[in-house]
Scaffold this motif. Structure first.
Motif, PDB file in Angstrom:
ATOM      1  N   SER A  30       0.827  -1.180   0.000  1.00 60.74           N
ATOM      2  CA  SER A  30       0.000   0.000   0.000  1.00 60.74           C
ATOM      3  C   SER A  30       0.874   1.246   0.000  1.00 60.74           C
ATOM      4  CB  SER A  30      -0.877  -0.003   1.245  1.00 60.74           C
ATOM      5  OG  SER A  30      -1.453   1.260   1.389  1.00 60.74           O
ATOM      6  N   VAL A  32      -0.061   4.064   1.291  1.00 49.25           N
ATOM      7  CA  VAL A  32      -0.383   4.866   2.485  1.00 49.25           C
ATOM      8  C   VAL A  32      -0.165   4.002   3.720  1.00 49.25           C
ATOM      9  CG1 VAL A  32      -2.197   6.187   3.615  1.00 49.25           C
ATOM     10  CG2 VAL A  32      -2.142   5.999   1.105  1.00 49.25           C
ATOM     11  N   THR A  33       0.567   4.564   4.686  1.00 45.01           N
ATOM     12  CA  THR A  33       0.710   3.877   5.977  1.00 45.01           C
ATOM     13  C   THR A  33       0.090   4.761   7.039  1.00 45.01           C
ATOM     14  OG1 THR A  33       2.746   2.867   5.245  1.00 45.01           O
ATOM     15  CG2 THR A  33       2.330   2.845   7.600  1.00 45.01           C
ATOM     16  N   LYS A  34      -0.717   4.175   7.866  1.00 49.69           N
ATOM     17  CA  LYS A  34      -1.444   4.978   8.847  1.00 49.69           C
ATOM     18  C   LYS A  34      -1.363   4.292  10.200  1.00 49.69           C
ATOM     19  CE  LYS A  34      -5.853   7.355   9.310  1.00 49.69           C
ATOM     20  NZ  LYS A  34      -5.204   8.652   9.476  1.00 49.69           N
TER      21      LYS A  34
ATOM     22  N   SER B 226      -6.575   1.148  -0.409  1.00 49.31           N
ATOM     23  CA  SER B 226      -5.768   0.153   0.282  1.00 49.31           C
ATOM     24  C   SER B 226      -4.775   0.873   1.191  1.00 49.31           C
ATOM     25  CB  SER B 226      -5.034  -0.697  -0.770  1.00 49.31           C
ATOM     26  OG  SER B 226      -4.337  -1.718  -0.139  1.00 49.31           O
ATOM     27  N   ILE B 227      -4.813   0.560   2.460  1.00 47.65           N
ATOM     28  CA  ILE B 227      -3.986   1.301   3.438  1.00 47.65           C
ATOM     29  C   ILE B 227      -3.232   0.309   4.315  1.00 47.65           C
ATOM     30  CG2 ILE B 227      -4.037   2.914   5.401  1.00 47.65           C
ATOM     31  CD1 ILE B 227      -6.613   4.069   4.207  1.00 47.65           C
ATOM     32  N   GLU B 228      -2.000   0.651   4.594  1.00 56.21           N
ATOM     33  CA  GLU B 228      -1.246  -0.166   5.546  1.00 56.21           C
ATOM     34  C   GLU B 228      -1.406   0.474   6.930  1.00 56.21           C
ATOM     35  OE1 GLU B 228       3.045  -2.309   5.670  1.00 56.21           O
ATOM     36  OE2 GLU B 228       3.050  -0.143   5.309  1.00 56.21           O
ATOM     37  N   PHE B 229      -2.000  -0.266   7.831  1.00 60.01           N
ATOM     38  CA  PHE B 229      -2.227   0.248   9.180  1.00 60.01           C
ATOM     39  C   PHE B 229      -1.153  -0.280  10.127  1.00 60.01           C
ATOM     40  CE2 PHE B 229      -6.438   0.562   7.280  1.00 60.01           C
ATOM     41  CZ  PHE B 229      -6.820   1.833   7.677  1.00 60.01           C
ATOM     42  N   GLU B 230      -0.666   0.635  10.969  1.00 62.19           N
ATOM     43  CA  GLU B 230       0.340   0.240  11.957  1.00 62.19           C
ATOM     44  C   GLU B 230      -0.236   0.476  13.345  1.00 62.19           C
ATOM     45  OE1 GLU B 230       3.927   2.429  11.738  1.00 62.19           O
ATOM     46  OE2 GLU B 230       4.974   1.161  13.173  1.00 62.19           O
ATOM     47  N   ILE B 239      -1.942  -4.716   5.817  1.00 66.08           N
ATOM     48  CA  ILE B 239      -2.431  -3.994   4.626  1.00 66.08           C
ATOM     49  C   ILE B 239      -3.881  -4.397   4.411  1.00 66.08           C
ATOM     50  CG2 ILE B 239      -2.175  -3.666   2.147  1.00 66.08           C
ATOM     51  CD1 ILE B 239       0.791  -4.406   2.535  1.00 66.08           C
TER      52      ILE B 239
END
Lengths: 651, 290
Positions: A30, A32-34, B226-230, B239
């Motif tokens: 991706s 975008v990392t959030k 599509s987003i990678e969440f941390e 992801i």
């Protein structure tokens, strides 16, 4: 067949396959990392969807990559090529002959031959004419020289596998003659064959206009077959002996053979040594059996299935009784008047329940003739009015009498007492070196017609024929030799010469046996009816005159209505049981089987084939473009991709 | 600075409301909370205007003589109730806009509540917790005590992971006598852990109210693409195709909230869902009586 590309440079484009893969990898990472506090809820939610999502991604990746590959291949012009004879570009006229003899039914040889013919048609130079034909013509479709390749391709597919074989050399010559009128100067015949030995008179094929294409890969082909069936009847039993032959160089172990008669089966396992045969015997009780039964002998199938089964008709109750009256008997039977006649009848009646009685002139005068089905009178001198009357009544009631004349025949007696029996009036004996010709070919098979010239007659009676009588064979000076007369329900056959070899060589020629067999096969001689024929053999159908219609039902159920004027049935192209119906009722059945000669799949000697192929020059590649298939493939993949996306979007 | 944390407008609007406990408390003086004791403490704290219900014997008649108005005397340990506000300062509480994230909302909610509780005469303590750390301000009464509370709230920053059980144990050690606990947290823990913590408090015969602070992003999940969440606490990454996961995610969050409500109900605990887009007033009023 090999795959090739006519524009191979376009294959560089195959690197485009990297595009969907890269796209796939990019979308996996991706952009975008959030930061997010409730990631654990995401993970638990993702768990269910992840597998489906991965499957979707993978399928779409594969489909998209395939679409790109096919498009690239399409531009590269894919083509399959095969090696074919070098053909110069000048137009020619060619007859493409596909061997459809039944040995071609081995594995997929026949299909290979059809494919080969397609390749040859595709590679013909523009302006060429071609004739597609089968080596053995076995259906009604007649093909003509044509320039239209679509029509030629259609013709190839219309050719059917036959169950018989033919004289190949003669047939090829006929085919070559058919292309003689074509406009192109260059003419040739291409035979696509398995080189099976039958059909080739000699093993040397050396015709300059003939090209050979071999479709059989194996040099040593194994095959077993049910090659013969013999039926014997006693009062209680019908005994069926079948010969199972092994035509290969390996022995056959525990081959299952089943004999079936009217639904009853007898099974047996047989072992057969290489190139040997084994006889299997099955007995069936005659209790509760139909007079005319049908059955077959079948073995476990091998690569050539058609000869693994053989059909038969049983007529166990139809025992016939034949009387031979020898007017000139001798102590040495070989010198007797009826020696050859008796041998011929013994040979013919081997497969049927027949009783042959031989008697002399004196004894027959007091004999009850009604117990017989067929009476041969050979050179009898003494006849009485009561005997003549009894004989006449015997014939009127449906019996058949065969009269051989000779030196003991007294013209006056015969003309008076046998006036109604004889086909005409006996005149005098004439001598000379005469040969014979058939005058009524409808009665005889081609086999007899072609050989009548082998008969030479030194002496014979001149007969003034009655109008109702038919001359079947006559001398070249028109003197009748064999005359037929119908009397009541029966028949009289009169030979104007003797039954022994004193007056003619008829009894020792190859014609004698078939002629006597033909007489024995007449409808009113029930016991000896021949109900077994080979594929392709014309069969005489017994037409009952007061019935309106006669039809023959083939093994597949196809009905052939018979013309009353021509009682010869030609469509015996398939092995099996044929049924003759008159006015919708079953009259009788007959069996048609393949000629067991073809079961031996031995090839003509390989060196002669190789030599033949060698002189035909270098092989060239013949290409067949495949772009149509690739276009369809791309369209199909586009549709699949859309369907795939549609299905996954529902979830 | 302190004024930013304290929602004065809300506090003024809620001034007429009392924050009560449902059971009898062990206070020394009758007040808004019913006391188990009848004794009177000698330590004078301040005067309070007489209200109906105040004991007549506590009226300061001397003062009445001077001012002609009725006042009652209040003593140091006559505080009606002791409150302990437990505020979660784990890293996950830092989610949201810098200006107004979950921790800021929680600070504001805690400050306003503390102010109102002090105003109604109760003593209020503060405990900021994350992981296994807890910073305690012992409970005190008196309006003046709002200042140290606000100062403490001002210093809080989000860090560490969420932990509830150990901080509660430590708080219980401090609050051995009667007290009411107010937990302000996003409760991003296993529901079993939350239940254990609540039961610990309840088994100590103390009451507890739960302010469940969540950001609307956490409940609505209105992301796209599509987003990678941390994860803010564990740094775990995932992801996600937000569109495809949204429905299931919302279901999971709702299940979690419903489970917490059920746990609170079973343990006689007030549960208040406080999304950060909800006014402090609306959150506080749910534990207040008119």
């Amino acid at each position: 067949m090999n795959l090739s590309f006519l524009s191979p440079l376009f294959l560089i484009g195959i690197a485009a396959i990297a595009l969907p893969i890269i796209a796939h990898l990019i979308t996996r990472k991706s952009g975008v990392t959030k930061s997010f506090p409730a990631v654990r809820f995401l993970i638990s939610s993702q768990g269910e969807l992840a597998a489906r999502s991965r499957l979707k991604d993978f399928m779409l990746l594969i489909l998209r990559a395939l679409i790109l590959v096919l498009i690239v291949l399409l531009f590269a012009k894919p083509a399959v090529f095969s090696f074919s004879q070098k053909i110069d570009n000048s137009p020619l006229s060619v007859a493409i002959v596909i061997d459809n003899s039944f040995s071609m039914g081995y594995e997929n040889n026949f299909k290979l031959a059809q494919n080969k013919a397609q390749d040859i048609v595709d590679s013909l130079p523009d302006g060429s004419f071609a004739l597609i034909t089968a080596l053995i013509p076995n259906n009604d479709k007649e093909h003509y020289l044509s320039e239209d390749k679509n029509l030629l391709r259609k013709s190839i597919n219309e050719i059917e596998l036959s169950s018989t074989f033919t004289d190949n050399q003669k047939r090829l010559e006929d085919i070559y003659s058919r292309i003689q009128k074509s406009p192109n100067e260059k003419k040739k015949v291409i035979l696509i064959t398995d080189f099976q030995k039958n059909g080739w008179k000699d093993e040397v094929i050396s015709t300059p206009w003939l090209e050979l294409v071999n479709v059989s890969k194996a040099s040593n082909i194994s095959n077993h077959a049910v090659s013969d069936i013999a039926l014997n009847y006693t009062n209680d039993l019908t005994r069926i002996q079948s010969r199972i032959s092994n035509f290969s160089d390996d022995s056959v172990k525990e081959l299952l053979a089943i004999t079936q008669l009217d639904g009853e089966e007898v099974s047996e396992f047989v072992d057969i040594e290489p190139q040997e045969s084994s006889v299997m015997e099955a007995s069936f009780t005659n209790e509760n059996k139909l007079i005319s039964g049908t059955g077959y002998v079948e073995t476990t199938h091998d690569n050539l299935k058609i000869d693994d089964i053989r059909h038969f008709i049983s007529n166990y109750k139809e025992e016939s009784n034949i009387l031979i009256v020898d007017g000139d008997p001798r102590e040495d039977s070989r010198l007797s008047e009826t020696y050859y006649l008796a041998r011929a009848l013994e040979t013919i009646s081997e497969n049927s329940a027949t009783t042959i009685n031989i008697t002399d002139n004196d004894t027959v005068l007091n004999e009850d003739l009604s117990q017989y089905d067929l009476i041969y009178l050979a050179n009898i001198g003494d006849i009485t009015p009561s005997f003549a009357n009894q004989l006449e009544q015997f014939i009127i009631d449906g019996g058949t009498a065969v009269i051989f004349l000779g030196n003991r025949v007294r013209i006056g007696y015969y003309n008076t007492l046998f006036e109604n029996i004889l086909p005409g009036e006996l005149l005098s004996i004439i001598e000379g070196d005469l040969s014979l010709i058939p005058s009524n070919s409808l009665m005889f098979s081609k086999d007899i017609i072609n050989r009548t010239d082998q008969i030479s007659v030194d002496k014979l009676f001149q007969i003034s024929i009655h109008p109702e009588s038919r001359v079947l064979i006559k001398a070249t000076d028109e003197t009748p030799f064999l005359i037929n007369k119908e009397l009541g329900k029966g028949n009289v056959f009169t030979f104007s010469s003797s039954a022994d070899s004193a007056w003619s060589n008829f009894s020792i020629t190859p014609v004698f046996l078939p002629v006597i067999k033909m007489i024995n096969d007449l409808p009113n001689i029930e016991g000896n009816k021949n109900r077994h024929h080979f594929v392709g053999e014309p069969v005489k159908i017994e037409i009952v005159k007061d019935k309106d219609s006669t039809a023959v039902i083939g093994p597949t159920g196809k009905e052939y209505v018979l013309n009353i004027e021509s009682n010869e049935f030609q469509n015996t192209w398939l092995p099996g049981i044929y049924t003759v119906e008159t006015d919708g009722e079953i009259a009788y059945k007959f069996a048609v089987n393949i000629n067991p000669k073809e079961s031996n799949l031995e090839k003509i000697s390989i060196p002669s084939i190789e030599k033949e192929l060698e002189v035909k020059g270098k092989l060239v590649k013949v290409f067949k473009e495949l772009w149509r298939y690739f276009v369809w493939g791309v369209l199909a993949l586009f549709v699949s991709e859309a369907v795939c996306r549609g299905i996954f979007s529902k979830y | 600075m302190s004024n930013e944390i304290l929602d004065i407008e809300t506090a003024l609007r809620l001034k007429g409301f009392n924050f009560r406990t449902s059971s009898k408390v062990s206070g020394y003086k009758s007040g808004i909370h019913k006391s188990n004791y009848t004794g009177i403490s000698p330590d004078f704290l301040e005067h309070k205007e007489y209200n109906r219900g105040d004991e007549l014997k506590q009226i300061d008649w001397r003062l009445y003589g001077r001012h002609d108005r009725l006042y009652v005397k209040k003593f140091e340990d006559e505080v009606n109730m002791r409150w302990c506000i437990l505020i979660d300062t784990s890293a996950s509480m830092g989610y949201g806009d810098k200006e107004y994230n979950k921790l800021e909302y929680s600070k504001k909610l805690s400050a306003t509540l503390a102010y109102l509780l002090l105003k109604q005469g109760d003593s209020v303590g503060l405990a900021a917790f994350s992981e296994n750390n807890i910073e305690l301000i012992p409970p005190k009464a008196g309006s003046y005590f709002i200042t140290p509370i606000l100062d403490k709230l001002e210093t809080l920053n989000p860090s560490g992971s969420t932990s509830l059980k150990d901080p509660v144990l430590k708080a219980l050690e401090t609050y051995r006598s009667d007290a009411t606990f107010v937990i302000v947290s996003d409760l991003l823990l296993e529901t079993d852990t939350v239940e254990q913590a609540i039961k610990l408090i309840r088994n100590s015969r103390k009451e507890v109210s739960l302010f469940h602070v969540l950001h609307p992003d956490e409940t609505e999940f209105n992301f796209s693409g599509s987003i990678e969440f941390e994860d803010l606490e564990t740094t775990e990454k995932v992801i996600v195709d937000t569109g495809s996961v949204r429905h299931t995610y919302r279901e999971r969050v709702m299940e979690f909230i419903e489970k917490l409500k059920q746990i609170c109900h079973e343990n006689e605990t007030r549960y208040v869902l406080s999304p950060t887009n909800q006014t402090i007033e609306k959150s506080l009023i749910q534990i207040a009586d008119k």
